[in-house]
Design a protein around this motif. Sequence first.
Motif, PDB file in Angstrom:
ATOM      1  N   ASN A 229      50.123 -54.261  50.516  1.00  6.50           N
ATOM      2  CA  ASN A 229      50.068 -54.445  49.691  1.00  6.50           C
ATOM      3  C   ASN A 229      50.609 -54.238  48.934  1.00  6.50           C
ATOM      4  O   ASN A 229      52.033 -55.111  47.774  1.00  6.50           O
ATOM      5  CB  ASN A 229      48.335 -54.567  48.584  1.00  6.50           C
TER       6      ASN A 229
ATOM      7  N   HIS B 275      53.317 -57.689  47.997  1.00  9.58           N
ATOM      8  CA  HIS B 275      52.673 -58.593  46.605  1.00  9.58           C
ATOM      9  C   HIS B 275      52.795 -57.859  45.215  1.00  9.58           C
ATOM     10  O   HIS B 275      53.083 -58.764  45.092  1.00  9.58           O
ATOM     11  CB  HIS B 275      50.752 -58.363  46.687  1.00  9.58           C
TER      12      HIS B 275
ATOM     13  N   GLY C 262      42.339 -56.351  52.445  1.00  7.54           N
ATOM     14  CA  GLY C 262      42.941 -55.498  52.618  1.00  7.54           C
ATOM     15  C   GLY C 262      41.946 -54.261  51.406  1.00  7.54           C
ATOM     16  O   GLY C 262      41.614 -53.597  51.296  1.00  7.54           O
TER      17      GLY C 262
ATOM     18  N   GLU D   6      46.588 -50.772  54.116  1.00 11.07           N
ATOM     19  CA  GLU D   6      46.131 -51.848  53.298  1.00 11.07           C
ATOM     20  C   GLU D   6      46.683 -51.448  52.258  1.00 11.07           C
ATOM     21  O   GLU D   6      47.170 -52.326  51.789  1.00 11.07           O
ATOM     22  CB  GLU D   6      44.490 -51.836  53.316  1.00 11.07           C
TER      23      GLU D   6
HETATM   24 MG    MG Z   1      46.206 -57.125  51.075  1.00 15.66          MG
END
Ligand code: MG
Lengths: 133, 293
Positions: A51, A55, A104, A47
């Motif tokens: 990210n 992101h 997440g 997770e």
């Molecule tokens: Mg995530």
Amino acid sequence: MAVVSSEATAVATESDIVTVRRLVREASAKLGFSLVDQTKVVTAASELARNTLIHGKGGEMELITLNGPRVGLRLKFHDHGPGIRDIQLALRDGFTTGSGLGLGLGGAKRLVNEFEINSQPGEGTTVTVTRWK
Amino acid sequence: MATTTVNQNASLASIIERRRESILAEWLREMSGATRRSDLMKESELQGQCGQFLDLLARASGTGTNVQAAAYEPLREMLLDISRVRVQKGFTPRETAMFVFSIKRPLFTAIREAHGKDPVAMAEQMWSTTELLDSLGLYTTEAYLKSREEVIRRQQEDMLELSTPVVKLWEGILALPLIGTLDSARTQVVMESLLEAIVQTNSRVAIIDITGVPTVDTVVAQHLLKTVTAARLMGADCIISGVRPQIAQTIVHLGINLLDVTTKATLSDAFGLAMHRSGFSFIRSDKKEKRDN
Ligand SMILES: [Mg+2]
Ligand SMILES: Nc1ncnc2c1ncn2[C@@H]1O[C@H](COP(=O)(O)OP(=O)(O)OP(=O)(O)O)[C@@H](O)[C@H]1O
């Protein structure tokens, strides 16, 4: 706390996430984690790595093996992406700025024993998690 | 003035230019001794490559010996191409690098003859040419390895794709045994092929078996949930099987809601349920029972 080993690996592509999972699985197995604990920390790593990639626009993971007084695995995910403005909000289940389930970050927190986020908008994000044996 | 002319005439570029044909002939002969693979490549193709290499080398070498420089770009491009093609054709790394290294002898012969009376200049040029060719040879080897990694990666991907077939277990019952990493673009393909198969076979139950999936994270879960929903819209119920205890625990911690989805620990449990739902029942025949006793 005795750090036995520490190594960094890039999180820049989708296949790096597969590598992250493999490294974390190997390290946790080597420390003698139970199958359930291995699966938990690998899933949390998956997770957080995603990210970092999606992101955070890519970054790296530092994998630290801790030995004594407690045995454990510490993972640091670091990126120079946009950062997280409201960490409480980001942690809330179902919150997403993308197209994910928004589970997440909160999920990873529940899968480990220690969880810490450092993030500055515009600077980047570091998420540090620890799972004790 | 006079020295300039001498230097000009003895530059690598001019040596190659003046003796192009003899260098080329000797180079090809050199290769046929060492690593020529006539089984893998046509003579004319190799000749073309050698000629092109010499011309590009002559042009670039006038600017210096740094192979990373922009002037060497066309030459690098060409070596990249050669490496890629040779990987596909089955050349070894050695055979590929020898393309560059085998020009040394013919080129050094030409240099020696060009410098006849000036041993210092000759030694200097031999040295810089050696360095240059070594760099180009290493570059070729690197390019070869990169191409081969790429090929291996693609093969692995293909294999994963092959390892997830949709199988018909019974009239109206499909199974999709998933194996390996699920979070790439391939998942989409696999799930779509399941939906297609549901339509084609007019199935009412589809079993997605995740025994072979090592990690179920939010992305995998999202793919599963999307597929279940889409299948439902097409009139088929999905059962997810192969949910091992450790996976069940992580799913709960992640907060993924699978309550609307039927899950089973094993594929055979799922199959039993699917048969039951489809109105089939199993009866053990008397004959079999007797033989067992
Ligand atoms: Mg995530
Ligand atoms: N490294 C990061 N850099 C910047 N923003 C981040 C980072 N990690 C998380 N976020 C923000 O926090 C939000 C919540 O993250 P979380 O992982 O919970 O959900 P998600 O990634 O959107 O979906 P998924 O359920 O698939 O993980 C993200 O949508 C994003 O806005």
